[in-house]
Design a protein around this motif. Structure first.
Motif, PDB file in Angstrom:
ATOM      1  N   GLY A  45     -10.122  41.928  23.076  1.00  0.00           N
ATOM      2  CA  GLY A  45      -9.467  43.231  22.989  1.00  0.00           C
ATOM      3  C   GLY A  45      -7.964  43.026  23.061  1.00  0.00           C
ATOM      4  N   ALA A  46      -7.369  43.492  24.165  1.00  0.00           N
ATOM      5  CA  ALA A  46      -5.917  43.369  24.325  1.00  0.00           C
ATOM      6  C   ALA A  46      -5.531  42.087  25.060  1.00  0.00           C
ATOM      7  N   GLY A  47      -6.523  41.276  25.437  1.00  0.00           N
ATOM      8  CA  GLY A  47      -6.203  40.049  26.182  1.00  0.00           C
ATOM      9  C   GLY A  47      -5.610  40.357  27.555  1.00  0.00           C
ATOM     10  N   GLY A 114     -13.162  46.169  25.617  1.00  0.00           N
ATOM     11  CA  GLY A 114     -12.709  45.159  26.579  1.00  0.00           C
ATOM     12  C   GLY A 114     -12.675  45.729  27.988  1.00  0.00           C
ATOM     13  N   ALA A 115     -12.161  46.947  28.114  1.00  0.00           N
ATOM     14  CA  ALA A 115     -12.049  47.565  29.440  1.00  0.00           C
ATOM     15  C   ALA A 115     -13.428  47.789  30.057  1.00  0.00           C
ATOM     16  N   THR A 116     -14.347  48.357  29.273  1.00  0.00           N
ATOM     17  CA  THR A 116     -15.662  48.656  29.847  1.00  0.00           C
ATOM     18  C   THR A 116     -16.452  47.368  30.108  1.00  0.00           C
ATOM     19  N   THR A 120     -13.541  47.826  34.168  1.00  0.00           N
ATOM     20  CA  THR A 120     -12.240  48.427  34.505  1.00  0.00           C
ATOM     21  C   THR A 120     -12.453  49.787  35.180  1.00  0.00           C
ATOM     22  N   HIS A 121     -11.699  50.007  36.230  1.00  0.00           N
ATOM     23  CA  HIS A 121     -11.856  51.218  37.033  1.00  0.00           C
ATOM     24  C   HIS A 121     -10.488  51.784  37.383  1.00  0.00           C
ATOM     25  N   GLY A 122     -10.473  53.023  37.794  1.00  0.00           N
ATOM     26  CA  GLY A 122      -9.255  53.623  38.332  1.00  0.00           C
ATOM     27  C   GLY A 122      -9.440  53.794  39.822  1.00  0.00           C
ATOM     28  N   PRO A 296       3.610  52.191  32.668  1.00  0.00           N
ATOM     29  CA  PRO A 296       3.965  50.917  32.027  1.00  0.00           C
ATOM     30  C   PRO A 296       4.047  49.798  33.062  1.00  0.00           C
ATOM     31  N   ARG A 297       3.602  48.608  32.687  1.00  0.00           N
ATOM     32  CA  ARG A 297       3.714  47.433  33.571  1.00  0.00           C
ATOM     33  C   ARG A 297       4.489  46.367  32.801  1.00  0.00           C
ATOM     34  N   ASN A 298       5.777  46.254  33.097  1.00  0.00           N
ATOM     35  CA  ASN A 298       6.625  45.366  32.299  1.00  0.00           C
ATOM     36  C   ASN A 298       6.874  44.012  32.946  1.00  0.00           C
ATOM     37  N   GLY A 389     -12.490  40.711  35.284  1.00  0.00           N
ATOM     38  CA  GLY A 389     -11.306  40.414  34.473  1.00  0.00           C
ATOM     39  C   GLY A 389     -10.144  39.904  35.308  1.00  0.00           C
ATOM     40  N   LYS A 390     -10.365  39.712  36.612  1.00  0.00           N
ATOM     41  CA  LYS A 390      -9.258  39.293  37.491  1.00  0.00           C
ATOM     42  C   LYS A 390      -9.657  38.012  38.212  1.00  0.00           C
ATOM     43  N   MET A 391      -8.657  37.235  38.598  1.00  0.00           N
ATOM     44  CA  MET A 391      -8.930  35.847  38.971  1.00  0.00           C
ATOM     45  C   MET A 391      -9.753  35.727  40.260  1.00  0.00           C
TER      46      MET A 391
HETATM   47  C1  LIG Z   1      -1.136  45.033  33.618  1.00  0.00           C
HETATM   48  C2  LIG Z   1      -2.624  45.161  33.845  1.00  0.00           C
HETATM   49  C3  LIG Z   1      -3.132  46.253  34.516  1.00  0.00           C
HETATM   50  C4  LIG Z   1      -4.504  46.373  34.731  1.00  0.00           C
HETATM   51  N1  LIG Z   1      -4.967  47.481  35.400  1.00  0.00           N
HETATM   52  C5  LIG Z   1      -6.288  47.586  35.657  1.00  0.00           C
HETATM   53  C6  LIG Z   1      -6.813  48.705  36.379  1.00  0.00           C
HETATM   54  O1  LIG Z   1      -6.095  49.642  36.721  1.00  0.00           O
HETATM   55  N2  LIG Z   1      -8.138  48.706  36.674  1.00  0.00           N
HETATM   56  C7  LIG Z   1      -8.959  47.685  36.311  1.00  0.00           C
HETATM   57  O2  LIG Z   1     -10.137  47.731  36.643  1.00  0.00           O
HETATM   58  N3  LIG Z   1      -8.508  46.655  35.591  1.00  0.00           N
HETATM   59  C8  LIG Z   1      -7.203  46.582  35.259  1.00  0.00           C
HETATM   60  N4  LIG Z   1      -6.744  45.523  34.531  1.00  0.00           N
HETATM   61  C9  LIG Z   1      -7.725  44.564  33.990  1.00  0.00           C
HETATM   62  C10 LIG Z   1      -8.157  44.983  32.574  1.00  0.00           C
HETATM   63  O3  LIG Z   1      -8.467  46.343  32.496  1.00  0.00           O
HETATM   64  C11 LIG Z   1      -9.443  44.242  32.172  1.00  0.00           C
HETATM   65  O4  LIG Z   1      -9.281  42.870  32.329  1.00  0.00           O
HETATM   66  C12 LIG Z   1      -9.875  44.581  30.726  1.00  0.00           C
HETATM   67  O5  LIG Z   1     -11.009  43.819  30.405  1.00  0.00           O
HETATM   68  C13 LIG Z   1      -8.859  44.268  29.673  1.00  0.00           C
HETATM   69  O6  LIG Z   1      -9.246  44.846  28.449  1.00  0.00           O
HETATM   70  P1  LIG Z   1      -8.916  44.095  27.094  1.00  0.00           P
HETATM   71  O7  LIG Z   1      -9.115  45.031  25.968  1.00  0.00           O
HETATM   72  O8  LIG Z   1      -7.623  43.422  27.215  1.00  0.00           O
HETATM   73  O9  LIG Z   1     -10.100  43.020  27.082  1.00  0.00           O
HETATM   74  P2  LIG Z   1     -10.006  41.435  26.946  1.00  0.00           P
HETATM   75  O10 LIG Z   1      -9.356  40.886  28.156  1.00  0.00           O
HETATM   76  O11 LIG Z   1      -9.437  41.076  25.628  1.00  0.00           O
HETATM   77  O12 LIG Z   1     -11.563  41.060  26.970  1.00  0.00           O
HETATM   78  C14 LIG Z   1     -12.297  41.260  28.141  1.00  0.00           C
HETATM   79  C15 LIG Z   1     -13.770  40.971  27.883  1.00  0.00           C
HETATM   80  O13 LIG Z   1     -14.300  41.963  27.024  1.00  0.00           O
HETATM   81  C16 LIG Z   1     -14.930  41.325  25.931  1.00  0.00           C
HETATM   82  N5  LIG Z   1     -14.803  42.170  24.764  1.00  0.00           N
HETATM   83  C17 LIG Z   1     -13.685  42.685  24.219  1.00  0.00           C
HETATM   84  N6  LIG Z   1     -14.009  43.412  23.125  1.00  0.00           N
HETATM   85  C18 LIG Z   1     -15.359  43.320  23.000  1.00  0.00           C
HETATM   86  C19 LIG Z   1     -16.305  43.825  22.060  1.00  0.00           C
HETATM   87  N7  LIG Z   1     -15.921  44.588  21.055  1.00  0.00           N
HETATM   88  N8  LIG Z   1     -17.601  43.526  22.247  1.00  0.00           N
HETATM   89  C20 LIG Z   1     -18.013  42.766  23.267  1.00  0.00           C
HETATM   90  N9  LIG Z   1     -17.174  42.253  24.179  1.00  0.00           N
HETATM   91  C21 LIG Z   1     -15.856  42.536  24.044  1.00  0.00           C
HETATM   92  C22 LIG Z   1     -14.204  39.998  25.760  1.00  0.00           C
HETATM   93  O14 LIG Z   1     -14.982  39.081  25.034  1.00  0.00           O
HETATM   94  C23 LIG Z   1     -14.053  39.626  27.204  1.00  0.00           C
HETATM   95  O15 LIG Z   1     -15.265  39.140  27.680  1.00  0.00           O
HETATM   96  C24 LIG Z   1      -5.397  45.376  34.263  1.00  0.00           C
HETATM   97  C25 LIG Z   1      -4.889  44.270  33.565  1.00  0.00           C
HETATM   98  C26 LIG Z   1      -3.518  44.161  33.351  1.00  0.00           C
HETATM   99  C27 LIG Z   1      -2.979  42.974  32.603  1.00  0.00           C
END
Ligand SMILES: Cc1cc2nc3c(=O)[nH]c(=O)nc-3n(C[C@H](O)[C@H](O)[C@H](O)COP(=O)(O)OP(=O)(O)OC[C@H]3O[C@@H](n4cnc5c(N)ncnc54)[C@H](O)[C@@H]3O)c2cc1C
Length: 433
Positions: A45-47, A114-116, A120-122, A296-298, A389-391
């Motif tokens: 997704g957005a990495g 990617g989020a789901t 990802t949660h609020g 925004p998170r810069n 998605g977090k370390m």
């Molecule tokens: C600045 C920042 C703020 C954040 N804030 C929050 C927050 O408030 N709450 C929270 O819970 N998390 C938060 N996160 C974490 C973020 O929401 C998750 O890591 C999320 O997965 C990122 O989405 P993405 O689109 O970048 O997915 P990616 O990191 O690109 O991918 C995540 C996973 O989803 C899979 N994926 C993506 N697209 C598909 C698809 N189409 N089909 C199947 N699998 C797919 C990928 O293969 C991978 O396994 C934050 C991250 C950052 C960098």
């Protein structure tokens, strides 16, 4: 050779090729071609994951070509969304139909899939994460078949595919249960650390969306409470200058100064952090839900986050504070505290459990490993579940007891991806081979 890197610069990989499909048929073709060549496949997704969950040395599928609203059912408030849709696009698209996502995290750069997929949660005692808002999903499975999962077709798979860690297939379409568009009144106030922790239960249950940030080495937290209001509530929109001062100058630039100077001269971190907490004052503003949830998170950082039982938060946060005091090196990034309602998704960090979240961060130029490792060890003692998605440092072996339906999820993985077309080293670590 293409090199892929995530936002936090904590994961990278060299895929053999990058596919940019613009239709579902093309996604199917990419998966089938990879299968014929014996290659693995990973959608990205957005990495924005900090873990290497999206990394692949096989075929990387970039889903930016699959974005947008595919259908709106006004009666049920359910919408069909292309899986690659970015959340920042989705808010305004839904608003055109008088709809909104029920809850969001603190940024909106991610793709919906990617989020789901990572849970990802609020924040909000009564509000579950994004994946709990999904009512159907269409995905391309390991054999290259298109599979729709909803309440009438294979519903038993829903608790797995709504939050599948990217392990079950390539999601191409998601159906989201929306709510009527709404406003949020945001209210931010500094507060003594002890008061916020002692009254955690009261503040969380007394507000729609409560969270707070604690700057290590200080006695102060910044609380944030969002109240849901009907969309037609009269309100004043903050001016552009005001928004810039609040979001950029006071948040991002103050933070950049603390982490940058703290990196150069670590001993400056505690006094700088105390100074930073002083620039925060009381403020209130109202806006569209998607504008208020996300900021925004810069300043680039790395993050680890754990879900623990809601009631354990005060004890756990005091323990984190002691850990930081004894850590030996100053920590320049705030600790973030949130909550979520339980949900039914098997791999959700809030699966069948009312949850509190503790997130720790480090500037991306600092070495996060020793800090995150201590945090990880501590969170295990509070029945912690790490954000996917977090370390973190967990493995399948020690994650299994943390999730009541871990083996049910593995059974679905065996069915939808028996050849492990979608695996990578991260999934092998957290799910097994
Ligand atoms: C600045 C920042 C703020 C954040 N804030 C929050 C927050 O408030 N709450 C929270 O819970 N998390 C938060 N996160 C974490 C973020 O929401 C998750 O890591 C999320 O997965 C990122 O989405 P993405 O689109 O970048 O997915 P990616 O990191 O690109 O991918 C995540 C996973 O989803 C899979 N994926 C993506 N697209 C598909 C698809 N189409 N089909 C199947 N699998 C797919 C990928 O293969 C991978 O396994 C934050 C991250 C950052 C960098």
């Amino acid at each position: 050779m293409t090199v892929w890197r995530n936002w936090g610069r904590s994961a990278s990989s060299s895929p053999v090729r990058v596919a940019r499909p613009t239709s579902v048929d093309e996604v199917v073709a990419v998966v089938r071609a990879a299968a014929e060549q014996g290659l693995t496949v990973k959608a990205v997704g957005a990495g924005h994951s900090f873990t290497d969950i999206a990394a692949t040395d096989g075929v990387l599928i970039q889903l930016d070509g699959l974005q947008g609203l595919l259908g709106v059912d006004a009666a049920t408030k359910r919408v069909r969304v292309a899986a690659g849709t970015r959340l920042w696009n989705l808010g305004p698209l839904l608003a055109q139909h008088g709809l909104a996502l029920q809850n969001m995290g603190d940024i909106d750069r991610q793709s919906l899939a990617g989020a789901t997929s990572t849970g990802t949660h609020g924040t909000g005692y009564g509000f579950a994460g994004l994946a709990a808002q999904l009512t159907a999903a269409t995905l391309v499975t390991g054999s290259g078949e298109l599979l729709r999962v909803d309440e009438s077709h294979r519903p038993e798979l829903l608790p797995a595919v709504r939050l599948g860690l990217g392990a079950l297939g390539i999601l191409v379409e998601l159906e989201v249960q929306c709510v009527d568009a709404f406003l949020l009144r945001a209210s931010e106030h500094p507060m003594p650390f002890d008061e916020a922790v002692d009254r955690w239960d009261e503040f969380s249950t007394g507000s729609d969306h409560f969270e707070f940030y604690w700057w290590p080495h200080t006695e102060v937290v910044m609380t944030k409470s969002n109240t849901r209001l009907p969309a037609d509530t009269p309100h004043q929109v903050p001016g552009r200058v005001e928004t810039w001062v609040e979001q950029q100058l006071l948040s991002n630039h103050a933070l950049r100064a603390v982490v940058g100077l703290g990196k150069a001269i670590p001993a400056l971190t505690p006094p700088l952090s105390r100074l930073a907490t002083r620039v925060y004052g009381d403020r209130e503003w109202t806006g569209a839900s998607y504008d208020v949830f996300a900021s925004p998170r810069n300043v680039r950082f790395r993050e680890s986050e754990y879900a623990i039982p809601f009631d354990a938060l005060p004890e756990a946060l005091h323990a984190v504070r002691r850990m930081i005091e004894q850590f030996g090196r100053p920590i320049s990034f705030p600790v973030e505290i949130r909550s979520a309602a339980p949900d039914e998704n098997w791999m959700s960090t809030a699966s069948e459990r009312q949850s509190a979240y503790i997130a720790v961060h480090r500037y991306f130029r600092d070495d996060e490993t020793p800090y995150f490792r201590e945090f990880d060890t501590l969170m295990r003692t509070f029945e912690g579940r790490p954000h996917w998605g977090k370390m973190h440092f967990r493995t399948a072996e020690d994650l299994r007891p943390a999730y009541p339906h871990f083996d049910d999820f593995l059974r679905v993985r065996d069915e939808l991806d028996p050849d492990r077309r979608f695996t990578n080293p991260y999934l092998e670590r957290v799910l097994g081979a």
